[in-house]
Write a protein that holds these residues in place. Structure first.
Motif, PDB file in Angstrom:
ATOM      1  N   ILE A   1     -51.380 146.758  -0.132  1.00 42.89           N
ATOM      2  CA  ILE A   1     -50.294 145.832   0.232  1.00 42.89           C
ATOM      3  C   ILE A   1     -48.993 146.187  -0.482  1.00 42.89           C
ATOM      4  CG2 ILE A   1     -49.538 143.426   0.088  1.00 42.89           C
ATOM      5  CD1 ILE A   1     -52.363 142.542   0.527  1.00 42.89           C
TER       6      ILE A   1
ATOM      7  N   GLN B   1     -45.707 147.708  -1.670  1.00 42.70           N
ATOM      8  CA  GLN B   1     -44.776 148.626  -1.007  1.00 42.70           C
ATOM      9  C   GLN B   1     -43.721 149.150  -1.974  1.00 42.70           C
ATOM     10  OE1 GLN B   1     -44.928 149.968   1.905  1.00 42.70           O
ATOM     11  NE2 GLN B   1     -46.529 148.749   2.888  1.00 42.70           N
ATOM     12  N   GLY B   2     -43.915 148.933  -3.250  1.00 37.55           N
ATOM     13  CA  GLY B   2     -43.001 149.542  -4.213  1.00 37.55           C
ATOM     14  C   GLY B   2     -41.690 148.808  -4.419  1.00 37.55           C
ATOM     15  N   HIS B   3     -41.698 147.476  -4.263  1.00 32.88           N
ATOM     16  CA  HIS B   3     -40.471 146.719  -4.565  1.00 32.88           C
ATOM     17  C   HIS B   3     -40.122 146.813  -6.051  1.00 32.88           C
ATOM     18  CE1 HIS B   3     -40.281 144.305  -0.718  1.00 32.88           C
ATOM     19  NE2 HIS B   3     -41.524 144.737  -0.670  1.00 32.88           N
ATOM     20  N   ALA B   4     -41.171 146.964  -6.883  1.00 34.61           N
ATOM     21  CA  ALA B   4     -40.998 147.115  -8.338  1.00 34.61           C
ATOM     22  C   ALA B   4     -40.410 145.872  -9.010  1.00 34.61           C
ATOM     23  CB  ALA B   4     -40.159 148.348  -8.681  1.00 34.61           C
TER      24      ALA B   4
ATOM     25  N   LEU C   1     -45.204 157.384  -4.610  1.00 39.36           N
ATOM     26  CA  LEU C   1     -44.782 156.410  -3.609  1.00 39.36           C
ATOM     27  C   LEU C   1     -44.132 155.185  -4.251  1.00 39.36           C
ATOM     28  CD1 LEU C   1     -47.865 156.643  -1.194  1.00 39.36           C
ATOM     29  CD2 LEU C   1     -45.709 157.903  -1.099  1.00 39.36           C
ATOM     30  N   GLY C   2     -43.992 155.207  -5.554  1.00 35.26           N
ATOM     31  CA  GLY C   2     -43.328 154.100  -6.241  1.00 35.26           C
ATOM     32  C   GLY C   2     -44.132 152.824  -6.275  1.00 35.26           C
TER      33      GLY C   2
ATOM     34  N   PRO D   1     -42.878 139.907  -3.478  1.00 40.61           N
ATOM     35  CA  PRO D   1     -42.709 139.374  -2.134  1.00 40.61           C
ATOM     36  C   PRO D   1     -43.856 139.752  -1.191  1.00 40.61           C
ATOM     37  CG  PRO D   1     -41.158 141.170  -2.523  1.00 40.61           C
ATOM     38  CD  PRO D   1     -41.910 140.963  -3.805  1.00 40.61           C
ATOM     39  N   GLU D   2     -44.614 140.776  -1.555  1.00 40.87           N
ATOM     40  CA  GLU D   2     -45.730 141.192  -0.701  1.00 40.87           C
ATOM     41  C   GLU D   2     -47.000 140.390  -1.002  1.00 40.87           C
ATOM     42  OE1 GLU D   2     -45.396 143.481   1.634  1.00 40.87           O
ATOM     43  OE2 GLU D   2     -43.613 144.627   1.066  1.00 40.87           O
ATOM     44  N   GLY D   3     -47.038 139.719  -2.150  1.00 41.31           N
ATOM     45  CA  GLY D   3     -48.281 139.068  -2.557  1.00 41.31           C
ATOM     46  C   GLY D   3     -49.361 140.078  -2.910  1.00 41.31           C
TER      47      GLY D   3
END
Lengths: 71, 408
Positions: free
Chosen positions: A9, A11-14, A30-31, A56-58
């Protein structure tokens, strides 16, 4: 307390790594999230919780006990 | 005499879900493009409704639904999404294709845009920021868009791609047309011009590789048995050019406009410029509040979502700004709280198309604040100069006249 990351899940918002860099980092490819600590010291539990709530992805969740622990 | 606007209402859309709202319309009394959206929420619009304008499309208003659409790329596709529907627009890599096809370019680019990778660019961002401010700091006024926010992203594109610095003026001119021109024919010509310049650039770059994104893309193209084509390399570069342009520019415009009108916020941010934790929190809040993108998706299969029938090829608009001001998720969503703790905003999207440049965008804005506020701590809007607002997939201001008391 420990933290479990779902890499399917993430996505690398970090956001987690920004809020609590002691616990979270990102990989160079891929961060995506790297959880640096097996157990979260109580001194940074609150920051860790905050990092989890800001994803934000949970993609992060907290586990208070080890799986299989009887207590 | 005005002609009535064409309205598109397909049979599967029930009348009670149709609302007379035009994504692109800017009424003369609109002074803040976000008000246009907020008035929908204030009026109690259905959380999912159909706008009959621009070919017709759905709009999702709630955080939960915007998030659900981002997460489900199999139903809400990025392929061939445009409003109004247009033909012949290139498939932009990797944003214009869905998994698994998007991983070809996304996995090439992701390592170049991680927090650590963009941190290495900060000195360059700082240098460019200083140069721009040098040009007007002692003048006591500037047009923030023409002289700062519109130029910084283009300079960074030049740097990222390993382009010769002498091309900066040319690219600023191309970016300027891209952002300002509304006439479809002029816009199409501008896109052709950009493609022409990029094609020529890559032919040169092939002979003179360097430590830059262009060379990474060319190596991928030239790897034996690679499926990366020359055209895809150019499509991808075009995406990198435009994706970081009006989004970053518009976000900066909103933030500087806010700071120009709220002295306490200027002071609060100026006090934490060297404290990453506080500065990041303030920055995330500004990104939450000023989410300038209204993102498009195309329904990829007939589906019923929360009782609403969605048909294949229906377009959907996801207004990040309303999702980010949804009281179901954010405490006091209409307040800009620079110390906000829980802030899972959707400004950079979610899921497989999460904005690849998000870390670079944040670094551009934070570095700009670090350079600007110590040099121009107090500034205000020059209200004598009229400002033009625009709406649509990205919204904001065409100009932002600022003035301050210049120090000699």
């Amino acid at each position: 307390m420990k933290v479990i990351a779902n890499l399917a899940i993430c996505q690398g918002h970090a956001r987690c790594a920004q809020i609590c860099p002691q616990v979270f980092g990102t990989d160079a490819e891929l961060g995506r999230v790297i959880v640096r600590l097996e157990r979260i010291p109580s001194a940074i539990e609150e920051q860790t919780r905050l990092a989890v709530r800001n994803c934000p992805e949970g993609a992060l969740r907290l586990a208070s006990k080890d799986p299989g622990s009887s207590s | 005499m005005s002609t009535p606007k064409l309205k598109t209402i397909p049979p599967h859309v029930p009348p009670h879900l149709v609302l007379d709202f035009d994504l692109f319309e800017v009424s003369p009394d609109l002074h803040d493009p976000f008000d246009k959206w907020q008035s929908l929420a204030d009026a109690g619009a259905p959380p999912i409704f159909w706008s009959p304008h621009n070919g017709g499309h759905w709009i999702f208003l709630k955080y939960e639904d915007v998030r659900a659409a981002y997460r489900d790329h199999e139903t809400f596709s990025n392929r061939h999404q445009s409003i109004p529907k247009t033909q012949g627009w290139p498939l932009l890599q990797p944003n214009g294709v869905d998994p698994p096809d998007n991983s070809k370019f996304r996995n090439l680019l992701l390592p170049l845009f991680t927090p650590a990778a963009v941190a290495a660019m900060q000195a360059e961002i700082r240098r460019r920021t200083r140069l721009l401010i040098d040009a007007f700091a002692t003048r006591g006024q500037c047009d923030f868009v023409a002289e700062f926010s519109g130029k910084l992203p283009t300079g960074l594109f030049i740097q990222l791609m390993g382009m010769d610095e002498t091309r900066l003026t040319e690219f600023i001119a191309l970016a300027d047309v891209f952002m300002r021109v509304e006439d479809p024919a002029a816009k199409a010509q501008n896109v052709r011009d950009i493609y022409g310049v990029l094609d020529e650039f890559f032919r040169h770059k092939g002979q003179h590789p360097g430590n830059d994104i262009a060379s990474v893309l060319l190596r991928a193209r030239d790897t034996p048995s690679s499926s990366v084509t020359h055209q895809e390399v150019i499509d991808c570069t075009f995406l990198l050019f435009v994706a970081g342009l009006d989004t970053v520019t518009s976000t900066m415009n909103c933030i500087w406009r806010y700071l120009a009108t709220v002295p306490a916020a200027r002071t609060e941010i100026a006090a934490c410029l060297e404290q990453p934790d506080k500065l990041n929190r303030a920055l995330e809040e500004l990104f939450r509040y000023y989410a300038v993108s209204n993102i498009y998706r195309r329904v990829n299969r007939d589906t019923v979502y929360k009782g609403v029938q969605l048909k294949t090829d229906d377009m959907v608009v996801l207004p990040d700004n309303l999702a980010n001001r949804d009281p179901a998720v954010f405490d006091d969503p209409q307040e800009v709280d620079l110390t906000r703790k829980v802030n899972p905003h959707l400004t950079f999207g979610l899921g497989v198309h999460r904005c690849l440049g998000s870390h670079l965008a944040k670094l551009e804005v934070s570095t700009a604040l670090q350079e600007w506020l110590p040099r121009i701590p107090d500034f205000r809007i020059d209200t004598d100069i009229p400002v033009k607002i625009f709406a649509g997939p990205v919204m904001g201001y065409r100009s932002l006249p600022l003035k301050w008391d210049a120090r000699a």
